[in-house]
Design a protein around this motif. Sequence first.
Motif, PDB file in Angstrom:
ATOM      1  N   THR A   1      40.479  98.268  88.660  1.00  0.00           N
ATOM      2  CA  THR A   1      41.133  99.079  89.867  1.00  0.00           C
ATOM      3  C   THR A   1      42.030  98.563  89.887  1.00  0.00           C
ATOM      4  O   THR A   1      42.761  99.381  90.874  1.00  0.00           O
ATOM      5  CB  THR A   1      39.969  97.448  91.066  1.00  0.00           C
ATOM      6  OG1 THR A   1      38.348  97.605  90.699  1.00  0.00           O
ATOM      7  CG2 THR A   1      40.226  98.056  92.065  1.00  0.00           C
TER       8      THR A   1
ATOM      9  N   GLN B   1      56.846 100.056 100.849  1.00  0.00           N
ATOM     10  CA  GLN B   1      57.761 100.902 101.229  1.00  0.00           C
ATOM     11  C   GLN B   1      58.911 100.260 102.261  1.00  0.00           C
ATOM     12  O   GLN B   1      60.616 100.738 102.465  1.00  0.00           O
ATOM     13  CB  GLN B   1      57.021 101.792 101.767  1.00  0.00           C
ATOM     14  CG  GLN B   1      56.607 102.503 100.718  1.00  0.00           C
ATOM     15  CD  GLN B   1      54.927 103.348 101.451  1.00  0.00           C
ATOM     16  OE1 GLN B   1      55.364 103.796 102.650  1.00  0.00           O
ATOM     17  NE2 GLN B   1      54.914 104.280 100.404  1.00  0.00           N
TER      18      GLN B   1
ATOM     19  N   HIS C   1      43.962 101.824  88.081  1.00  0.00           N
ATOM     20  CA  HIS C   1      43.596 103.385  89.722  1.00  0.00           C
ATOM     21  C   HIS C   1      43.768 103.004  90.986  1.00  0.00           C
ATOM     22  O   HIS C   1      43.826 103.608  91.853  1.00  0.00           O
ATOM     23  CB  HIS C   1      42.127 103.617  89.714  1.00  0.00           C
ATOM     24  CG  HIS C   1      41.845 104.073  88.276  1.00  0.00           C
ATOM     25  ND1 HIS C   1      42.068 103.391  86.223  1.00  0.00           N
ATOM     26  CD2 HIS C   1      42.461 105.557  87.388  1.00  0.00           C
ATOM     27  CE1 HIS C   1      41.275 103.983  86.115  1.00  0.00           C
ATOM     28  NE2 HIS C   1      41.485 105.192  86.171  1.00  0.00           N
ATOM     29  N   ALA C   2      44.705 101.626  91.163  1.00  0.00           N
ATOM     30  CA  ALA C   2      45.039 101.863  92.770  1.00  0.00           C
ATOM     31  C   ALA C   2      46.282 102.157  92.446  1.00  0.00           C
ATOM     32  O   ALA C   2      47.321 102.139  92.040  1.00  0.00           O
ATOM     33  CB  ALA C   2      45.089 100.045  92.730  1.00  0.00           C
ATOM     34  N   ASN C   3      46.573 102.689  93.613  1.00  0.00           N
ATOM     35  CA  ASN C   3      48.227 103.028  94.560  1.00  0.00           C
ATOM     36  C   ASN C   3      49.069 101.875  95.012  1.00  0.00           C
ATOM     37  O   ASN C   3      48.849 101.712  96.124  1.00  0.00           O
ATOM     38  CB  ASN C   3      47.924 104.505  95.271  1.00  0.00           C
ATOM     39  CG  ASN C   3      49.309 105.055  95.019  1.00  0.00           C
ATOM     40  OD1 ASN C   3      49.896 104.719  94.612  1.00  0.00           O
ATOM     41  ND2 ASN C   3      49.127 105.959  96.394  1.00  0.00           N
ATOM     42  N   ILE C   4      49.487 101.175  93.858  1.00  0.00           N
ATOM     43  CA  ILE C   4      50.138 100.027  94.782  1.00  0.00           C
ATOM     44  C   ILE C   4      51.510 100.274  95.411  1.00  0.00           C
ATOM     45  O   ILE C   4      51.824  99.694  96.468  1.00  0.00           O
ATOM     46  CB  ILE C   4      49.949  99.102  93.584  1.00  0.00           C
ATOM     47  CG1 ILE C   4      49.051  98.702  93.327  1.00  0.00           C
ATOM     48  CG2 ILE C   4      51.439  97.648  94.404  1.00  0.00           C
ATOM     49  CD1 ILE C   4      48.826  97.099  91.898  1.00  0.00           C
ATOM     50  N   SER C   5      51.682 101.129  94.898  1.00  0.00           N
ATOM     51  CA  SER C   5      53.390 101.528  95.195  1.00  0.00           C
ATOM     52  C   SER C   5      53.569 102.400  96.919  1.00  0.00           C
ATOM     53  O   SER C   5      54.630 102.633  97.688  1.00  0.00           O
ATOM     54  CB  SER C   5      54.313 102.678  94.740  1.00  0.00           C
ATOM     55  OG  SER C   5      53.504 103.676  94.084  1.00  0.00           O
ATOM     56  N   ALA C   6      51.789 102.739  97.225  1.00  0.00           N
ATOM     57  CA  ALA C   6      51.907 103.505  98.920  1.00  0.00           C
ATOM     58  C   ALA C   6      51.799 102.264  99.983  1.00  0.00           C
ATOM     59  O   ALA C   6      51.711 102.658 100.758  1.00  0.00           O
ATOM     60  CB  ALA C   6      50.910 104.662  98.658  1.00  0.00           C
TER      61      ALA C   6
END
Length: 170
Positions: A104, A117, A107-112
């Motif tokens: 998990t 941001q 494969h998580a898109n932490i930067s999004a």
Amino acid sequence: MLFYIFAVLAILSAGYMVLTRNLLYAGFSLLITLLSVAGIYVLLFADFVAVVQLMVYVGGVLVLILFGIMLSSRVRDKSVLSESGNKVWGTLVGGLILMGLCYTILHANISALPWLQTTELNVLGLQKSTVQSIGIKLMTDVVVPFELASLLLLIALMGAAYIATDKPKA
């Protein structure tokens, strides 16, 4: 660097807590684990959660557990030891959970994440204490549920004290 020290300390003491058979050592290992987690909360600028961790878990729950262990540790001159001997299933389930968590995280898109941001480079200068805003929120918007929860805890404490008292034998 401090994060890694607290993380390793928490993982090692939690592992020792799970693997030891002596309940008193497991209780003291739980103390080290909870203190390490509180240190991680401080490093994450979650000061309110760190204080709650120290007050509720270390100050209340752990002291209760240790008193229970120490008061009942000698039964007929034998130390109270854990009877759980099925470490194979525990290791298998723990390994599966660790693999699922690693999958998990990788494969998580932490930067999004939206709050990442909008951050600036000078994050440390912008951090403020959360205790004041939580206190204001508790005493204005949610004061009725807060007081109802405190009354419920008071009633539970009175019930526990009544159950713990010795009843006169008639």
